[in-house]
Write a protein that holds these residues in place. Structure first.
Motif, short mmCIF file in Angstrom:
data_model
loop_
_atom_site.label_atom_id
_atom_site.label_comp_id
_atom_site.label_asym_id
_atom_site.label_seq_id
_atom_site.Cartn_x
_atom_site.Cartn_y
_atom_site.Cartn_z
N ALA A 1 -36.33 -75.36 -37.60
CA ALA A 1 -37.04 -74.45 -38.60
C ALA A 1 -38.07 -73.68 -37.69
O ALA A 1 -38.19 -72.51 -38.10
N ALA A 2 -38.97 -74.22 -36.75
CA ALA A 2 -39.96 -73.40 -35.94
C ALA A 2 -38.97 -72.32 -34.97
O ALA A 2 -39.48 -71.22 -34.88
N LEU A 3 -38.03 -72.96 -34.57
CA LEU A 3 -37.12 -71.72 -33.74
C LEU A 3 -36.84 -70.68 -34.57
O LEU A 3 -36.77 -69.30 -34.25
N ALA A 4 -36.40 -70.87 -35.97
CA ALA A 4 -35.87 -69.73 -36.61
C ALA A 4 -36.98 -68.77 -37.15
O ALA A 4 -36.92 -67.69 -37.32
N LEU B 1 -50.54 -64.17 -29.11
CA LEU B 1 -49.44 -64.61 -29.57
C LEU B 1 -48.35 -65.16 -28.60
O LEU B 1 -48.06 -64.72 -27.66
N ALA B 2 -47.92 -66.46 -28.98
CA ALA B 2 -46.97 -67.19 -28.14
C ALA B 2 -45.66 -67.08 -28.58
O ALA B 2 -45.32 -67.27 -29.92
N THR B 3 -44.65 -66.61 -27.90
CA THR B 3 -43.11 -66.68 -28.38
C THR B 3 -42.65 -67.91 -27.78
O THR B 3 -43.28 -68.90 -27.23
N VAL B 4 -41.38 -68.20 -28.01
CA VAL B 4 -40.73 -69.44 -27.76
C VAL B 4 -40.50 -69.55 -26.27
O VAL B 4 -39.77 -68.91 -25.66
N PRO B 5 -41.33 -70.60 -25.69
CA PRO B 5 -41.00 -70.96 -24.24
C PRO B 5 -39.42 -71.19 -23.96
O PRO B 5 -38.94 -72.18 -25.01
N GLN B 6 -38.80 -70.82 -23.03
CA GLN B 6 -37.26 -70.89 -22.96
C GLN B 6 -37.15 -71.71 -21.61
O GLN B 6 -37.66 -71.24 -20.57
N ALA B 7 -36.37 -72.95 -21.63
CA ALA B 7 -36.32 -73.63 -20.54
C ALA B 7 -34.74 -73.16 -20.04
O ALA B 7 -33.75 -73.09 -20.80
N THR B 8 -34.67 -72.64 -18.74
CA THR B 8 -33.27 -71.95 -18.47
C THR B 8 -33.01 -72.53 -17.11
O THR B 8 -33.72 -73.41 -16.62
N ALA B 9 -31.85 -72.29 -16.56
CA ALA B 9 -31.24 -72.80 -15.46
C ALA B 9 -31.72 -72.39 -14.26
O ALA B 9 -31.79 -72.95 -13.30
N ASN B 10 -32.13 -71.17 -14.25
CA ASN B 10 -32.80 -70.31 -13.03
C ASN B 10 -33.92 -69.35 -13.37
O ASN B 10 -33.95 -69.09 -14.71
N ARG B 11 -34.40 -68.81 -12.65
CA ARG B 11 -35.70 -67.89 -12.83
C ARG B 11 -35.23 -66.40 -11.99
O ARG B 11 -35.99 -65.65 -11.82
N ALA C 1 -40.54 -74.81 -29.41
CA ALA C 1 -40.92 -73.55 -30.65
C ALA C 1 -41.87 -74.34 -31.41
O ALA C 1 -42.89 -73.58 -32.26
N LEU C 2 -41.89 -75.73 -31.67
CA LEU C 2 -42.85 -76.33 -32.38
C LEU C 2 -44.42 -76.09 -31.89
O LEU C 2 -45.23 -75.92 -32.42
N ILE C 3 -44.36 -76.39 -30.61
CA ILE C 3 -45.62 -75.94 -29.94
C ILE C 3 -46.16 -74.81 -29.90
O ILE C 3 -47.33 -74.37 -30.23
N ASN D 1 -49.87 -70.67 -32.63
CA ASN D 1 -49.77 -69.25 -33.44
C ASN D 1 -50.44 -69.56 -34.63
O ASN D 1 -51.02 -68.31 -35.25
N THR D 2 -50.60 -70.59 -35.16
CA THR D 2 -51.34 -70.54 -36.57
C THR D 2 -52.41 -71.41 -36.44
O THR D 2 -53.38 -71.79 -37.33
#
Length: 460
Positions: free
Chosen positions: A76-79, A115-125, A407-409, A414-415
């Motif tokens: 839900a937080a991601l949405a 304002l924080a967007t969703v931190p994204q865990a990725t395979a590389n940078r 996304a929850l964090i 943000n709120t």
């Protein structure tokens, strides 16, 4: 008897409704406590024990149920954070990389509204990965970051034109780190000179050896003096450079320009090249390497000042002189309470504004826009560094960080009202309305909406 039965049935319906309301409130309180414990952060086993201690047998749940609730809340937080309204509100971004067991987590924060967007865990940078992250924000115009190659490639590869500012904090840290190594070398030479001096004063030393020791001492002392003089000059040059990496020139009482500071950079590199005792090529390389993005904040400031509409009366005047007077008042305003000297300087600046208030018809609007342009100058990625410090406890405690939990964090942040921003949340500062100020109610509404959409399939 029939009337009595009807009365009992009415009482029963009333009690059933009250029981349903109390049960719903208990579920809401339990859900809120669950989320707050999860963001402490607390492990799922401890959450189970805390819920049972708080609500008794009615709060007894399993770790699987807790995990399921967190997954649904994360979805839900991601949405919520992927809504177009929120992504379109991001015009400036401070970006950075955080690592969890060698896996990069890419973070994007608006430095103005936090304002924080969703931190994204990725395979590389790599640059392609950063390009995909930044492409999610169609109105992005400005990015501040360190000099990571992946970020630079990602910003340059984006379709829209994005101004890229290199983080001045990282730049100054590299310069000071190099200075500390040269300072340590000076202390080493001082210790060697003191040792040579003690050798000269030894009573058992032969005359020939004493002459040789005295000669070596003089050579080392001369080399130390030359090195200390060169180091002092390098410190003066670095301080001279630091002084010019600000938006306002307090000596000349004017707003700095990118062209003017570019001339200073050329002068600094030329002065460093004239120092021969200490090899300054590494320092010159640091400055030259950061130069392409070091002064972007000044170019952005010039662009914002050029967009300010000035209505002159009765004849056209000098925009630069007017902005210079307004910037002087802006500079001394927060310092007026520190000393009488600063207070006199601020009053003098206000007196200077009196002339321009008569020359400019919309002076109040112009002053407000100039103040806003100077206040919104971004030179460092401190906002995203602050957010990274919030993520590090979760990295050390949680075995796995899913996209939903990240996304929850971000949603909680943000709120969360910020005292230094007038007790407003980042969502309020960004002008984004998700429907509710309470993050738990937001999640509950989004989860119920998802359950309602899946109800027919569940019934089948």
């Amino acid at each position: 008897l029939q009337q009595r039965v009807r009365d009992l049935e009415a009482d029963c319906d009333q009690l059933t409704g009250q029981l349903a309301v109390e049960r719903l409130k208990m579920e809401q309180d339990r859900f809120r406590l669950l989320l707050e414990l999860a963001l402490c952060p607390v492990s799922e086993d401890k959450i189970v024990r805390c819920l049972e201690a708080a609500f008794g047998p009615a709060g007894r749940v399993s770790t699987g149920w807790v995990n399921g609730q967190l997954q649904r809340a994360g979805a839900a937080a991601l949405a919520l954070l992927q809504k177009a309204e929120l992504q379109q509100s991001v015009r400036e971004a401070a970006v950075d990389e955080l690592f969890r067991h060698r896996q990069p987590i890419l973070c994007v924060i608006d430095p103005q509204t936090l304002l924080a967007t969703v931190p994204q865990a990725t395979a590389n940078r790599k640059g392609e990965t950063w390009q995909g992250v930044l492409a999610q924000y169609p109105n992005l115009e400005f990015v501040v970051s360190d000099q990571a190659s992946g970020i630079i490639k990602g910003v340059n590869a984006c379709g829209q034109e994005i101004a890229h500012q290199y983080d001045l904090f990282h730049f100054k840290r590299e310069v000071r780190r190099w200075l500390r190594t040269q300072e340590a070398r000076c202390y080493e030479m001082m210790a060697q000179v003191e040792q040579a001096e003690r050798l000269v004063t030894q009573p058992r030393l032969l005359d020939s050896a004493r002459i040789q020791a005295r000669h070596e001492y003089r050579q080392q002392a001369a080399a130390l003096d030359a090195r200390l003089l060169a180091f002092d000059w390098i410190e003066v040059i670095v301080n001279y450079l630091d002084e010019h990496l600000t938006a306002y020139d307090a000596r000349r009482h004017e707003v700095r320009t990118k062209a003017g500071v570019e001339v200073v950079l050329d002068e600094v590199l030329e002065l460093l090249g004239e120092i021969k005792v200490i090899p300054t090529k590494p320092l010159a390389s640091i400055i030259s390497g950061a130069r392409p993005g070091l002064l972007t904040f000044l170019a952005v400031l010039e662009k914002r000042l050029a967009q300010i509409e000035v209505q002159w009366q009765p004849v056209t005047g000098c925009r630069r002189a007017a902005f210079k007077a307004i910037a002087c008042a802006w500079y001394y305003r927060p310092q007026a309470h520190r000393s009488q000297k600063m207070q006199r300087a601020y009053l003098t600046a206000l007196v200077g504004l009196e002339y321009w208030s008569r020359r400019i018809e919309n002076f109040a609007a112009v002053q407000k826009e100039v103040y806003a342009a100077l206040d919104q100058v971004v030179r460092a990625s401190s906002a995203v560094e602050c957010f990274n410090s919030l993520l590090r406890p979760y990295i050390s405690v949680k075995k796995h960080l899913s996209a939903g939990f990240l996304a929850l964090i971000a949603l909680y942040w943000n709120t969360h009202p910020l005292a230094q921003r007038g007790n407003k949340t980042p969502l309020e500062l960004a002008g984004v309305d998700l429907g509710d100020d309470d993050w738990v109610r937001l999640l509950a509404h989004e989860m119920r909406y998802g359950q309602a959409a899946q109800a027919p399939s569940a019934g089948r």
